[in-house]
Motif scaffolding. Sequence first.
Motif, mmCIF file in Angstrom:
data_model
loop_
_atom_site.group_PDB
_atom_site.id
_atom_site.type_symbol
_atom_site.label_atom_id
_atom_site.label_comp_id
_atom_site.label_asym_id
_atom_site.label_seq_id
_atom_site.Cartn_x
_atom_site.Cartn_y
_atom_site.Cartn_z
ATOM 1 N N ALA A 87 6.866 5.224 -1.292
ATOM 2 C CA ALA A 87 7.719 4.200 -1.894
ATOM 3 C C ALA A 87 7.849 4.501 -3.377
ATOM 4 N N PHE A 88 8.996 4.129 -3.933
ATOM 5 C CA PHE A 88 9.245 4.341 -5.355
ATOM 6 C C PHE A 88 9.715 3.031 -5.960
ATOM 7 N N LEU A 89 9.063 2.616 -7.024
ATOM 8 C CA LEU A 89 9.449 1.420 -7.754
ATOM 9 C C LEU A 89 10.497 1.820 -8.784
ATOM 10 N N LYS A 106 1.055 -10.035 -10.264
ATOM 11 C CA LYS A 106 1.199 -10.686 -8.955
ATOM 12 C C LYS A 106 2.314 -10.048 -8.132
ATOM 13 N N ILE A 107 3.449 -9.741 -8.768
ATOM 14 C CA ILE A 107 4.563 -9.135 -8.030
ATOM 15 C C ILE A 107 4.201 -7.735 -7.573
ATOM 16 N N ILE A 111 4.319 -6.486 -3.787
ATOM 17 C CA ILE A 111 5.080 -5.306 -3.352
ATOM 18 C C ILE A 111 4.152 -4.325 -2.635
ATOM 19 N N GLU A 112 2.977 -4.116 -3.195
ATOM 20 C CA GLU A 112 2.021 -3.206 -2.565
ATOM 21 C C GLU A 112 1.686 -3.677 -1.152
ATOM 22 N N GLY A 113 1.533 -4.976 -0.956
ATOM 23 C CA GLY A 113 1.283 -5.512 0.383
ATOM 24 C C GLY A 113 2.427 -5.213 1.336
ATOM 25 N N ILE A 114 3.664 -5.361 0.857
ATOM 26 C CA ILE A 114 4.849 -5.078 1.679
ATOM 27 C C ILE A 114 4.868 -3.615 2.108
ATOM 28 N N GLY A 119 3.193 1.222 6.316
ATOM 29 C CA GLY A 119 2.470 2.480 6.463
ATOM 30 C C GLY A 119 2.596 3.420 5.287
ATOM 31 N N VAL A 120 3.046 2.914 4.151
ATOM 32 C CA VAL A 120 3.216 3.755 2.967
ATOM 33 C C VAL A 120 1.854 4.111 2.378
ATOM 34 N N CYS A 121 1.693 5.378 2.038
ATOM 35 C CA CYS A 121 0.454 5.874 1.418
ATOM 36 C C CYS A 121 0.621 6.159 -0.076
#
Length: 160
Positions: A87-89, A106-107, A111-114, A119-121
């Motif tokens: 994933a890329f922010l 918090k955001i 996002i990390e939880g999403i 399955g993103v590493c």
Amino acid sequence: MENVKLRKMSEKDFDIYFQNKIERYTDVLSRNIHELGEETSLKAIKQLNNLLPKGLFTPNHHLFNIYTGEQIAGYAWIKIEVKKKSAFLYEIFIFEELRGRGLGTKIMEHIEGIIRQKGVCYFKLHVFGSNTGARKLYEELGFEVAGINMLKTLEEKVLS
């Protein structure tokens, strides 16, 4: 700490966001790219249109409004590539008057939880060296430097 949540953007939200993003990105580029040539606003528009060729409906891109209670507090834009487990922010933007209250942390955790659920590493981002507040936040959240761009400003020379 305040209740913070993400809500997917509607088409109307996206139109407002995109115009705002062009202005903000033009400003960031003008302060950070250190180039002469193409007008900065045109460069910003071209880059954003290349990243989001289908706007809000560009595959793998997820755009959110950030809320505290019922008040919009900013924006988040991530790209998730499940096959690459990556994933890329592209952006987390908190309105200036709401900064310094822990919303960014918090955001980012949200996002990390999403992305973990998908399955993103690998969670990646880019931050300009001059953005010390964001760099501090990302380092506190466990991000590490993956590369460094360097710049040396040379005096302008008149070409004859």
